[in-house]
Write a protein that holds these residues in place. Structure first.
Motif, PDB file in Angstrom:
ATOM      1  N   TYR A  23       0.821  -1.209   0.000  1.00  0.00           N
ATOM      2  CA  TYR A  23       0.000   0.000   0.000  1.00  0.00           C
ATOM      3  C   TYR A  23       0.856   1.260   0.000  1.00  0.00           C
ATOM      4  CZ  TYR A  23      -4.011  -2.899   1.466  1.00  0.00           C
ATOM      5  OH  TYR A  23      -4.995  -3.848   1.542  1.00  0.00           O
ATOM      6  N   ALA A  24       2.011   1.208   0.667  1.00  0.00           N
ATOM      7  CA  ALA A  24       2.808   2.409   0.921  1.00  0.00           C
ATOM      8  C   ALA A  24       3.145   3.219  -0.334  1.00  0.00           C
ATOM      9  CB  ALA A  24       4.083   2.035   1.681  1.00  0.00           C
ATOM     10  N   PRO A  25       3.576   2.593  -1.445  1.00  0.00           N
ATOM     11  CA  PRO A  25       3.936   3.412  -2.626  1.00  0.00           C
ATOM     12  C   PRO A  25       2.800   4.259  -3.165  1.00  0.00           C
ATOM     13  CG  PRO A  25       4.785   1.174  -2.858  1.00  0.00           C
ATOM     14  CD  PRO A  25       3.869   1.171  -1.666  1.00  0.00           C
ATOM     15  N   HIS A  26       1.553   3.883  -2.897  1.00  0.00           N
ATOM     16  CA  HIS A  26       0.416   4.659  -3.399  1.00  0.00           C
ATOM     17  C   HIS A  26       0.435   6.092  -2.883  1.00  0.00           C
ATOM     18  CE1 HIS A  26      -3.732   5.774  -4.384  1.00  0.00           C
ATOM     19  NE2 HIS A  26      -3.873   6.150  -3.127  1.00  0.00           N
ATOM     20  N   PHE A  27       0.989   6.300  -1.696  1.00  0.00           N
ATOM     21  CA  PHE A  27       0.964   7.616  -1.066  1.00  0.00           C
ATOM     22  C   PHE A  27       2.136   8.495  -1.492  1.00  0.00           C
ATOM     23  CE2 PHE A  27      -1.325   4.670   1.674  1.00  0.00           C
ATOM     24  CZ  PHE A  27      -2.531   5.333   1.813  1.00  0.00           C
ATOM     25  N   LEU A  28       2.985   7.992  -2.371  1.00  0.00           N
ATOM     26  CA  LEU A  28       4.041   8.826  -2.939  1.00  0.00           C
ATOM     27  C   LEU A  28       3.447   9.734  -4.010  1.00  0.00           C
ATOM     28  CD1 LEU A  28       6.896   6.183  -3.426  1.00  0.00           C
ATOM     29  CD2 LEU A  28       6.698   7.843  -1.584  1.00  0.00           C
ATOM     30  N   SER A  29       3.823  10.987  -3.997  1.00  0.00           N
ATOM     31  CA  SER A  29       3.343  11.904  -5.030  1.00  0.00           C
ATOM     32  C   SER A  29       4.003  11.561  -6.366  1.00  0.00           C
ATOM     33  CB  SER A  29       3.656  13.343  -4.646  1.00  0.00           C
ATOM     34  OG  SER A  29       5.055  13.575  -4.682  1.00  0.00           O
ATOM     35  N   THR A  30       3.410  12.073  -7.438  1.00  0.00           N
ATOM     36  CA  THR A  30       3.952  11.803  -8.774  1.00  0.00           C
ATOM     37  C   THR A  30       5.355  12.371  -8.922  1.00  0.00           C
ATOM     38  OG1 THR A  30       1.702  11.925  -9.664  1.00  0.00           O
ATOM     39  CG2 THR A  30       3.505  12.067 -11.243  1.00  0.00           C
ATOM     40  N   VAL A  31       5.585  13.552  -8.349  1.00  0.00           N
ATOM     41  CA  VAL A  31       6.909  14.174  -8.429  1.00  0.00           C
ATOM     42  C   VAL A  31       7.953  13.314  -7.726  1.00  0.00           C
ATOM     43  CG1 VAL A  31       8.263  16.210  -7.816  1.00  0.00           C
ATOM     44  CG2 VAL A  31       5.906  16.471  -8.590  1.00  0.00           C
ATOM     45  N   VAL A  32       7.607  12.814  -6.541  1.00  0.00           N
ATOM     46  CA  VAL A  32       8.534  11.959  -5.798  1.00  0.00           C
ATOM     47  C   VAL A  32       8.787  10.660  -6.563  1.00  0.00           C
ATOM     48  CG1 VAL A  32       8.831  10.628  -3.672  1.00  0.00           C
ATOM     49  CG2 VAL A  32       7.904  12.954  -3.581  1.00  0.00           C
ATOM     50  N   MET A  33       7.725  10.104  -7.156  1.00  0.00           N
ATOM     51  CA  MET A  33       7.867   8.861  -7.909  1.00  0.00           C
ATOM     52  C   MET A  33       8.819   9.032  -9.083  1.00  0.00           C
ATOM     53  SD  MET A  33       6.909   5.749  -7.995  1.00  0.00           S
ATOM     54  CE  MET A  33       7.576   4.565  -9.157  1.00  0.00           C
ATOM     55  N   VAL A  34       8.667  10.099  -9.836  1.00  0.00           N
ATOM     56  CA  VAL A  34       9.557  10.341 -10.977  1.00  0.00           C
ATOM     57  C   VAL A  34      10.966  10.631 -10.493  1.00  0.00           C
ATOM     58  CG1 VAL A  34       9.982  11.843 -12.955  1.00  0.00           C
ATOM     59  CG2 VAL A  34       7.656  11.132 -12.418  1.00  0.00           C
ATOM     60  N   GLY A  35      11.106  11.315  -9.366  1.00  0.00           N
ATOM     61  CA  GLY A  35      12.430  11.544  -8.799  1.00  0.00           C
ATOM     62  C   GLY A  35      13.123  10.237  -8.427  1.00  0.00           C
ATOM     63  N   ILE A  36      12.374   9.297  -7.858  1.00  0.00           N
ATOM     64  CA  ILE A  36      12.935   7.980  -7.531  1.00  0.00           C
ATOM     65  C   ILE A  36      13.392   7.266  -8.795  1.00  0.00           C
ATOM     66  CG2 ILE A  36      12.350   5.687  -6.635  1.00  0.00           C
ATOM     67  CD1 ILE A  36      10.519   7.057  -4.626  1.00  0.00           C
ATOM     68  N   LEU A  37      12.580   7.345  -9.852  1.00  0.00           N
ATOM     69  CA  LEU A  37      12.967   6.716 -11.121  1.00  0.00           C
ATOM     70  C   LEU A  37      14.255   7.318 -11.663  1.00  0.00           C
ATOM     71  CD1 LEU A  37       9.506   6.449 -12.952  1.00  0.00           C
ATOM     72  CD2 LEU A  37      10.835   4.588 -11.960  1.00  0.00           C
ATOM     73  N   MET A  38      14.374   8.626 -11.582  1.00  0.00           N
ATOM     74  CA  MET A  38      15.590   9.273 -12.085  1.00  0.00           C
ATOM     75  C   MET A  38      16.827   8.860 -11.292  1.00  0.00           C
ATOM     76  SD  MET A  38      14.268  13.137 -12.944  1.00  0.00           S
ATOM     77  CE  MET A  38      13.126  13.434 -14.301  1.00  0.00           C
ATOM     78  N   ILE A  39      16.652   8.683  -9.993  1.00  0.00           N
ATOM     79  CA  ILE A  39      17.785   8.277  -9.156  1.00  0.00           C
ATOM     80  C   ILE A  39      18.180   6.834  -9.444  1.00  0.00           C
ATOM     81  CG2 ILE A  39      18.497   7.827  -6.778  1.00  0.00           C
ATOM     82  CD1 ILE A  39      16.776  10.241  -5.956  1.00  0.00           C
ATOM     83  N   PHE A  40      17.208   5.944  -9.501  1.00  0.00           N
ATOM     84  CA  PHE A  40      17.500   4.525  -9.680  1.00  0.00           C
ATOM     85  C   PHE A  40      17.939   4.195 -11.105  1.00  0.00           C
ATOM     86  CE2 PHE A  40      15.502   3.987  -5.628  1.00  0.00           C
ATOM     87  CZ  PHE A  40      16.008   2.800  -5.132  1.00  0.00           C
ATOM     88  N   LEU A  41      17.497   4.982 -12.094  1.00  0.00           N
ATOM     89  CA  LEU A  41      17.814   4.676 -13.483  1.00  0.00           C
ATOM     90  C   LEU A  41      18.894   5.580 -14.054  1.00  0.00           C
ATOM     91  CD1 LEU A  41      14.179   4.149 -14.853  1.00  0.00           C
ATOM     92  CD2 LEU A  41      15.788   2.420 -14.023  1.00  0.00           C
ATOM     93  N   SER A  42      19.533   6.362 -13.210  1.00  0.00           N
ATOM     94  CA  SER A  42      20.608   7.233 -13.684  1.00  0.00           C
ATOM     95  C   SER A  42      21.737   6.406 -14.309  1.00  0.00           C
ATOM     96  CB  SER A  42      21.162   8.059 -12.521  1.00  0.00           C
ATOM     97  OG  SER A  42      22.322   8.751 -12.908  1.00  0.00           O
ATOM     98  N   PRO A  43      22.230   6.794 -15.493  1.00  0.00           N
ATOM     99  CA  PRO A  43      23.309   6.014 -16.128  1.00  0.00           C
ATOM    100  C   PRO A  43      24.632   6.103 -15.385  1.00  0.00           C
ATOM    101  CG  PRO A  43      22.837   8.006 -17.380  1.00  0.00           C
ATOM    102  CD  PRO A  43      21.779   7.909 -16.328  1.00  0.00           C
ATOM    103  N   GLN A  44      24.813   7.110 -14.540  1.00  0.00           N
ATOM    104  CA  GLN A  44      26.072   7.253 -13.806  1.00  0.00           C
ATOM    105  C   GLN A  44      26.011   6.630 -12.417  1.00  0.00           C
ATOM    106  OE1 GLN A  44      24.636  10.119 -15.290  1.00  0.00           O
ATOM    107  NE2 GLN A  44      25.939   9.900 -17.121  1.00  0.00           N
ATOM    108  N   THR A  45      24.964   6.949 -11.653  1.00  0.00           N
ATOM    109  CA  THR A  45      24.910   6.518 -10.254  1.00  0.00           C
ATOM    110  C   THR A  45      23.719   5.624  -9.931  1.00  0.00           C
ATOM    111  OG1 THR A  45      23.678   8.533  -9.674  1.00  0.00           O
ATOM    112  CG2 THR A  45      26.092   8.634  -9.531  1.00  0.00           C
ATOM    113  N   GLY A  46      22.894   5.312 -10.903  1.00  0.00           N
ATOM    114  CA  GLY A  46      21.708   4.513 -10.646  1.00  0.00           C
ATOM    115  C   GLY A  46      22.026   3.084 -10.243  1.00  0.00           C
ATOM    116  N   LEU A  47      21.238   2.564  -9.294  1.00  0.00           N
ATOM    117  CA  LEU A  47      21.461   1.209  -8.801  1.00  0.00           C
ATOM    118  C   LEU A  47      21.331   0.179  -9.921  1.00  0.00           C
ATOM    119  CD1 LEU A  47      21.838  -0.778  -6.423  1.00  0.00           C
ATOM    120  CD2 LEU A  47      19.353  -0.688  -6.072  1.00  0.00           C
ATOM    121  N   LEU A  48      20.293   0.307 -10.736  1.00  0.00           N
ATOM    122  CA  LEU A  48      20.082  -0.662 -11.811  1.00  0.00           C
ATOM    123  C   LEU A  48      21.209  -0.630 -12.822  1.00  0.00           C
ATOM    124  CD1 LEU A  48      18.243  -2.795 -13.040  1.00  0.00           C
ATOM    125  CD2 LEU A  48      16.959  -0.975 -14.175  1.00  0.00           C
TER     126      LEU A  48
END
Length: 297
Positions: A111-136
């Motif tokens: 349930y928890a991710p539902h309460f993340l705002s769209t801006v925060v969600m896109v920010g998380i995607l940018m952090i995790f998918l960054s070509p330089q520092t992203g975890l993935l």
């Protein structure tokens, strides 16, 4: 009037909802007529000249029409085929968990991710998918040695948009199915156990048919908003490099209406989108009523 006086408290309770829809949904429909006019702000809606279907023709004949329709329909269908079954499966799995503590833990985590705002969600995607520092990309670099530009390559846009949306909404969307599962008579499961049915057979022959009316209603509602792909998330993920795959009808309306000030043209495009959604809703509702006698009306 006698019935209203008798149940005045119930009508008073629903009055704010009715007022909301009248004020914010029906009254603004008065302005839809600018889609058929050459709207001039100084002359107002009534004073602006009629142009008929000129703005619709301009949209249908434009270079971007097929790209917008393909991207919007592609994301909508992708979201429907992937995102719609996942909450059903999750609800069936949670319903089969015997440990109440573990069940509540899984529900809280999903349930928890539902309460993340769209801006925060896109920010998380940018952090995790960054070509330089992203975890993935760190994992990909460790395996194959070359990172992937997820957020700038058009081929990845739809998958990132849909899968991140599934992760964010699957727990919240499963609530209604869990509520429907609680309404199934436990005696059916007891009788099935006596007859030798295993867990998978009980899920398939008891649980799924029991929540099928709920599934049908939600499917109809989802089909009715097939082209209403969320503007905010697409707009935040959109850039000049992935525009080929991320440009949809709602972002086109934003650019033409808000940025360029072409109010009549953008109103015509938005009206076209709403009409298509309405037709899909009516058609799917009629098909559902004929197939299993379950429908919105």
């Amino acid at each position: 009037m006698r019935r209203i006086r008798k149940n005045w408290d119930l009508y008073l309770l629903i009055a704010p909802v009715i007022a909301f829809f009248i004020i914010f949904e029906y009254v603004p429909m008065y302005g839809v007529q600018i889609a058929f006019k050459n709207f001039i702000a100084t002359k107002g809606i009534w004073g602006s000249p009629w142009v008929g279907f000129r703005h619709f023709e301009r949209f249908f004949e434009s270079y971007y029409f097929w790209r917008l329709l393909k991207n919007t329909l592609g994301i909508g269908l992708y979201q429907l085929f992937v995102g719609f079954p996942v909450p059903i499966v999750l609800a069936l799995m949670i319903n089969e968990v015997r440990s109440k503590k573990f069940s509540r833990f899984v529900q809280t985590v999903t349930y928890a991710p539902h309460f993340l705002s769209t801006v925060v969600m896109v920010g998380i995607l940018m952090i995790f998918l960054s070509p330089q520092t992203g975890l993935l990309n760190n994992v990909i670099t460790w395996i194959r040695g070359e990172p992937i530009e997820f957020l700038t390559e058009p081929a990845w846009f739809k998958s990132i948009y849909v899968l991140s949306g599934v992760w964010q909404q699957m727990g919240w969307s499963s609530i209604i199915y869990l509520a429907a599962l609680t309404g199934i008579d436990p005696q059916q499961h007891e009788a099935a156990r006596v007859d030798g049915a295993n867990r998978w057979q009980r899920i398939w022959h008891i649980n799924l048919p029991g929540i099928m009316p709920t599934i049908t209603i939600l499917l109809i509602l989802n089909m009715g908003s097939l082209l209403s792909v969320g503007f905010e998330k697409v707009f935040l993920m959109q850039n000049s490099l992935n525009m080929q795959a991320s440009d949809i009808i709602s972002t086109h309306v934003y650019r033409k209406g808000i940025i360029d000030g072409q109010y009549s043209y953008s109103a015509a495009v938005g009206l076209f989108n709403s009409i298509v959604n309405f037709i899909l809703l009516v058609v799917v509702n009629r098909i559902a009523r004929k197939v299993n006698d379950t429908s919105l009306w």
